[in-house]
Design an enzyme around this catalytic site. Structure first.
Site, PDB file in Angstrom:
ATOM      1  N   LYS A  96       0.851  -1.183   0.000  1.00  0.00           N
ATOM      2  CA  LYS A  96       0.000   0.000   0.000  1.00  0.00           C
ATOM      3  C   LYS A  96       0.894   1.242   0.000  1.00  0.00           C
ATOM      4  CE  LYS A  96      -3.937   1.888   2.659  1.00  0.00           C
ATOM      5  NZ  LYS A  96      -4.778   1.691   3.867  1.00  0.00           N
TER       6      LYS A  96
ATOM      7  N   SER B  83      -9.771   1.642   2.873  1.00  0.00           N
ATOM      8  CA  SER B  83      -8.849   2.384   2.030  1.00  0.00           C
ATOM      9  C   SER B  83      -7.802   1.521   1.329  1.00  0.00           C
ATOM     10  CB  SER B  83      -8.123   3.445   2.866  1.00  0.00           C
ATOM     11  OG  SER B  83      -7.245   2.858   3.815  1.00  0.00           O
TER      12      SER B  83
ATOM     13  N   SER C 279     -10.241  -0.766   6.839  1.00  0.00           N
ATOM     14  CA  SER C 279      -9.497  -0.531   5.591  1.00  0.00           C
ATOM     15  C   SER C 279      -8.812  -1.763   5.019  1.00  0.00           C
ATOM     16  CB  SER C 279      -8.460   0.581   5.782  1.00  0.00           C
ATOM     17  OG  SER C 279      -9.091   1.838   5.727  1.00  0.00           O
TER      18      SER C 279
END
Ligand SMILES: *[C@@H]1O[C@H](CO)[C@@H](O)[C@H](O)[C@H]1NC(C)=O
Length: 324
Positions: free
Chosen positions: A102, A183, A207
């Site tokens: 990420k 996210s 997330s």
């Protein structure tokens, strides 16, 4: 010996399929290691396959923000050389396996860690995040960074899930008009679309779990402190945690096993969580017969009630039968 034309064609087909035994689609850490061991695949070959896959699919999916082909190929070459020189059983668990991080996770080298934000462009971290140190020690090859909701959904209210100015709008590969949730959307999209088998996400509240669920992949949200947050752009030190997003439960467990542990750079939380790491690690709990003898409940009323005779009902029942 007489050999018919159809027999010859069959032989040619068999020869062709033997050379292409590694299947990119549905590839897992286990299938990658089998292909490495059988000599069907090298780490360099796998990095090249994923780079081609990302080049062809990502323009529609927006799961990737940055790639580091030079660093990844060099690391893959080192892994390939070490494999030749080492007994198979002695190699670390993620040896030569590409990983997408990420975009809020630092990796020393060419990649920027920006949490999707233009404000952070040019931020090339001087050193690896704690989890990246552990991933590299476990043999993983850092391929690039995955898209996300900008600042992990903390830019402000009303921002679409999976959108950032650097990554654009991430798309759910199973249904592009549906939300990928967020996210850690890019990580989940990438795993779902076979852009890479192993991705890392982060979670404050939802997330990892939400994008894993919406993109039909497996995510683990570790207890806070099991994984170090050093070198990660986080929201809340009391809540944030770093975890794997992969295609299968086994892969998520293999990655979890590699990234948990004490880190002096995130000392308080990782020391507190040490007592929750089981002796002998997590892999011992992977049991292929794990569902045997279990009773499964279905929340018919609120979640799984489908119009009778509908496609949804049929598909749901098929999956339930598989578990049964
Ligand atoms: C990191 O950001 C710099 C500055 O924008 C850019 O030149 C470089 O290409 C980026 N790195 C990667 C791997 O994309």
């Amino acid at each position: 010996m007489a050999i018919s034309l159809s027999g010859l064609l069959l032989l040619l087909l068999l020869a062709g399929s033997a050379a292409a035994a590694f299947e990119l689609e549905e590839a897992t850490i286990d299938s990658i290691h089998r292909a490495f061991t059988a000599g069907e695949l090298t780490s360099r070959g796998l990095v090249e396959i994923y780079l081609r896959r990302i080049a062809s699919q990502d323009p529609a999916l927006h799961a990737v923000i940055e790639l580091d082909p030079g660093g990844a190929l060099a690391a893959a070459d080192r892994a390939d050389a070490a494999r030749v020189a080492t007994e198979p059983g002695a190699l670390p668990p993620l040896h030569g396996v590409p990983v997408l991080l990420k975009d809020n996770i630092a990796a020393a080298g060419a990649l920027n860690a920006t949490a999707g934000s233009l404000a952070m462009v040019g931020s090339r971290p001087a050193r690896d995040a704690g989890v990246v140190e552990r991933l590299r020690r476990a043999g993983a090859v850092v391929l690039g960074t995955a898209s996300l909701s900008e600042w992990c959904n903390f830019r402000g209210p009303g921002i679409p899930a999976g959108w950032s100015p650097r990554g654009g709008q991430g798309k759910n590969p199973y249904m592009p008009s549906a939300t990928p949730c967020a996210s850690s959307s890019g990580s989940a999209i990438a795993a779902a679309a076979n852009l890479v088998a192993v991705t890392i996400g982060t979670e404050t509240d939802g997330s990892i779990m939400c994008p894993s669920s919406f993109n039909s992949v497996v995510g683990i949200k570790p207890t806070v402190g099991l994984t170090s947050r050093a070198g990660v752009i986080i929201i809340s030190p009391r809540m944030d945690t770093v975890g794997p997003i992969t295609r299968t439960v086994s892969d998520a467990v293999h990655v979890l096993e590699a990234i948990v542990g004490y880190d002096p750079r995130d000392a308080e939380a990782t020391r507190m969580a040490l007592k929750y790491i089981p002796e002998g690690g997590y892999n011992q709990f992977l049991n292929i017969d794990g569902l045997r003898g279990k009773r499964l409940g279905i929340l018919r009323k609120d979640f799984f009630s489908f119009p009778s005779g509908s496609v949804q009902e049929k598909v749901f029942n098929q999956h339930f039968d598989v578990m049964r």
